[in-house]
Write a protein that holds these residues in place. Structure first.
Motif, PDB file in Angstrom:
ATOM      1  N   LEU A  27       0.806  -1.209   0.000  1.00 11.27           N
ATOM      2  CA  LEU A  27       0.000   0.000   0.000  1.00 11.27           C
ATOM      3  C   LEU A  27       0.841   1.261   0.000  1.00 11.27           C
ATOM      4  O   LEU A  27       0.352   2.328  -0.341  1.00 11.27           O
ATOM      5  CB  LEU A  27      -0.931  -0.003   1.224  1.00 11.27           C
ATOM      6  N   ALA A  28       2.096   1.169   0.420  1.00 12.58           N
ATOM      7  CA  ALA A  28       2.949   2.348   0.529  1.00 12.58           C
ATOM      8  C   ALA A  28       3.532   2.703  -0.833  1.00 12.58           C
ATOM      9  O   ALA A  28       4.128   1.876  -1.495  1.00 12.58           O
ATOM     10  CB  ALA A  28       4.065   2.078   1.526  1.00 12.58           C
ATOM     11  N   HIS A  29       3.336   3.934  -1.261  1.00  9.02           N
ATOM     12  CA  HIS A  29       3.913   4.441  -2.501  1.00  9.02           C
ATOM     13  C   HIS A  29       4.566   5.772  -2.202  1.00  9.02           C
ATOM     14  O   HIS A  29       4.207   6.461  -1.254  1.00  9.02           O
ATOM     15  CB  HIS A  29       2.836   4.654  -3.565  1.00  9.02           C
ATOM     16  N   GLU A  30       5.498   6.120  -3.066  1.00  9.10           N
ATOM     17  CA  GLU A  30       6.118   7.409  -2.928  1.00  9.10           C
ATOM     18  C   GLU A  30       5.090   8.478  -3.243  1.00  9.10           C
ATOM     19  O   GLU A  30       4.323   8.348  -4.182  1.00  9.10           O
ATOM     20  CB  GLU A  30       7.315   7.538  -3.877  1.00  9.10           C
ATOM     21  N   GLU A  53       9.020  17.662  -3.454  1.00  7.40           N
ATOM     22  CA  GLU A  53       9.906  16.655  -2.875  1.00  7.40           C
ATOM     23  C   GLU A  53       9.077  15.418  -2.584  1.00  7.40           C
ATOM     24  O   GLU A  53       7.921  15.520  -2.179  1.00  7.40           O
ATOM     25  CB  GLU A  53      10.550  17.174  -1.594  1.00  7.40           C
ATOM     26  N   PHE A  54       9.677  14.247  -2.777  1.00  8.56           N
ATOM     27  CA  PHE A  54       8.985  12.979  -2.586  1.00  8.56           C
ATOM     28  C   PHE A  54       9.568  12.231  -1.391  1.00  8.56           C
ATOM     29  O   PHE A  54      10.691  12.492  -0.977  1.00  8.56           O
ATOM     30  CB  PHE A  54       9.103  12.112  -3.844  1.00  8.56           C
ATOM     31  N   ASN A  55       8.813  11.276  -0.871  1.00  6.37           N
ATOM     32  CA  ASN A  55       9.309  10.459   0.234  1.00  6.37           C
ATOM     33  C   ASN A  55       9.984   9.186  -0.268  1.00  6.37           C
ATOM     34  O   ASN A  55      10.156   8.232   0.466  1.00  6.37           O
ATOM     35  CB  ASN A  55       8.192  10.136   1.235  1.00  6.37           C
ATOM     36  N   GLY A  56      10.366   9.180  -1.515  1.00  7.41           N
ATOM     37  CA  GLY A  56      11.083   8.068  -2.139  1.00  7.41           C
ATOM     38  C   GLY A  56      11.467   8.477  -3.546  1.00  7.41           C
ATOM     39  O   GLY A  56      11.274   9.624  -3.944  1.00  7.41           O
ATOM     40  N   MET A  57      11.995   7.564  -4.299  1.00  4.64           N
ATOM     41  CA  MET A  57      12.426   7.867  -5.665  1.00  4.64           C
ATOM     42  C   MET A  57      11.219   7.887  -6.616  1.00  4.64           C
ATOM     43  O   MET A  57      10.313   7.076  -6.491  1.00  4.64           O
ATOM     44  CB  MET A  57      13.439   6.825  -6.139  1.00  4.64           C
ATOM     45  N   MET A  58      11.246   8.844  -7.544  1.00  3.83           N
ATOM     46  CA  MET A  58      10.159   9.013  -8.501  1.00  3.83           C
ATOM     47  C   MET A  58      10.764   9.370  -9.854  1.00  3.83           C
ATOM     48  O   MET A  58      11.691  10.175  -9.928  1.00  3.83           O
ATOM     49  CB  MET A  58       9.220  10.133  -8.037  1.00  3.83           C
ATOM     50  N   ARG A  59      10.240   8.780 -10.911  1.00  2.00           N
ATOM     51  CA  ARG A  59      10.638   9.141 -12.279  1.00  2.00           C
ATOM     52  C   ARG A  59       9.524  10.027 -12.830  1.00  2.00           C
ATOM     53  O   ARG A  59       8.447   9.550 -13.178  1.00  2.00           O
ATOM     54  CB  ARG A  59      10.818   7.890 -13.133  1.00  2.00           C
ATOM     55  N   ILE A  60       9.776  11.327 -12.868  1.00  2.00           N
ATOM     56  CA  ILE A  60       8.769  12.284 -13.332  1.00  2.00           C
ATOM     57  C   ILE A  60       8.598  12.138 -14.846  1.00  2.00           C
ATOM     58  O   ILE A  60       9.563  12.196 -15.601  1.00  2.00           O
ATOM     59  CB  ILE A  60       9.182  13.729 -12.996  1.00  2.00           C
ATOM     60  N   THR A  61       7.359  11.946 -15.282  1.00  2.00           N
ATOM     61  CA  THR A  61       7.073  11.829 -16.702  1.00  2.00           C
ATOM     62  C   THR A  61       6.339  13.053 -17.241  1.00  2.00           C
ATOM     63  O   THR A  61       6.322  13.284 -18.445  1.00  2.00           O
ATOM     64  CB  THR A  61       6.241  10.568 -16.998  1.00  2.00           C
ATOM     65  N   VAL A  83      14.318  10.647  -9.167  1.00  2.00           N
ATOM     66  CA  VAL A  83      14.713  11.753  -8.294  1.00  2.00           C
ATOM     67  C   VAL A  83      13.903  11.704  -7.005  1.00  2.00           C
ATOM     68  O   VAL A  83      12.821  11.123  -6.970  1.00  2.00           O
ATOM     69  CB  VAL A  83      14.509  13.118  -8.985  1.00  2.00           C
ATOM     70  N   GLU A  84      14.423  12.333  -5.980  1.00  2.00           N
ATOM     71  CA  GLU A  84      13.660  12.515  -4.749  1.00  2.00           C
ATOM     72  C   GLU A  84      13.075  13.915  -4.664  1.00  2.00           C
ATOM     73  O   GLU A  84      12.228  14.184  -3.827  1.00  2.00           O
ATOM     74  CB  GLU A  84      14.546  12.254  -3.528  1.00  2.00           C
ATOM     75  N   ARG A  85      13.548  14.796  -5.540  1.00  2.00           N
ATOM     76  CA  ARG A  85      13.008  16.153  -5.612  1.00  2.00           C
ATOM     77  C   ARG A  85      13.075  16.615  -7.057  1.00  2.00           C
ATOM     78  O   ARG A  85      14.002  16.289  -7.785  1.00  2.00           O
ATOM     79  CB  ARG A  85      13.736  17.091  -4.662  1.00  2.00           C
ATOM     80  N   TYR A  86      12.052  17.356  -7.472  1.00  2.00           N
ATOM     81  CA  TYR A  86      11.992  17.854  -8.839  1.00  2.00           C
ATOM     82  C   TYR A  86      11.573  19.314  -8.792  1.00  2.00           C
ATOM     83  O   TYR A  86      10.479  19.638  -8.307  1.00  2.00           O
ATOM     84  CB  TYR A  86      11.000  17.039  -9.680  1.00  2.00           C
ATOM     85  N   PHE A  87      12.442  20.201  -9.256  1.00  2.00           N
ATOM     86  CA  PHE A  87      12.180  21.634  -9.253  1.00  2.00           C
ATOM     87  C   PHE A  87      12.546  22.223 -10.604  1.00  2.00           C
ATOM     88  O   PHE A  87      13.546  21.826 -11.208  1.00  2.00           O
ATOM     89  CB  PHE A  87      12.992  22.344  -8.160  1.00  2.00           C
TER      90      PHE A  87
END
Length: 123
Positions: A27-30, A53-61, A83-87
């Protein structure tokens, strides 16, 4: 005469606890933990950057900002890295009004995630 078994409820409780503990990681997702600007805040000047900012790794699409004049040109697009943060920086100074940020990405476990946040610029 048969003896009553009192261990059956204990076994059921133990099995339920075990199954629940195995299901929680599924159930846990970033997800986003903080945004810039903060969600639903009014700021006085155009922001220098917009992001999350994310609580885990994320590939921003996809990462889009829309304001009173339509889509906001951004100084960069998602590159597909995890990334863990995308700005990103807005290409132009944002005028007064309400802005909506929407993003989509793939979490570290491969699940598609999407969300967004809002902010306002006050003249």
């Amino acid at each position: 005469m048969q003896k009553k078994t009192t261990s059956l409820p204990i076994i059921h409780a133990t099995l339920a606890t075990l199954l629940l503990s195995l299901a929680i990681p599924v159930l846990a997702h970033e997800g986003g933990t903080s945004t810039s600007p903060k969600d639903n805040v009014t700021i006085q000047d155009s922001p220098a950057e917009i992001g999350i900012e994310f609580n885990g790794m994320m590939r921003i699409t996809q990462f889009e900002v829309t304001g009173p004049d339509g889509p906001v040109p951004l100084g960069g697009q998602p590159e597909g890295d995890q990334v863990e943060r995308y700005f990103v920086k807005p290409s132009d100074i944002l005028s007064a009004g309400e802005y909506q940020v929407s993003w989509r990405g793939l979490s570290d476990d491969g699940h598609m995630m999407s969300d967004g946040f809002n902010f306002s610029v006050d003249p």
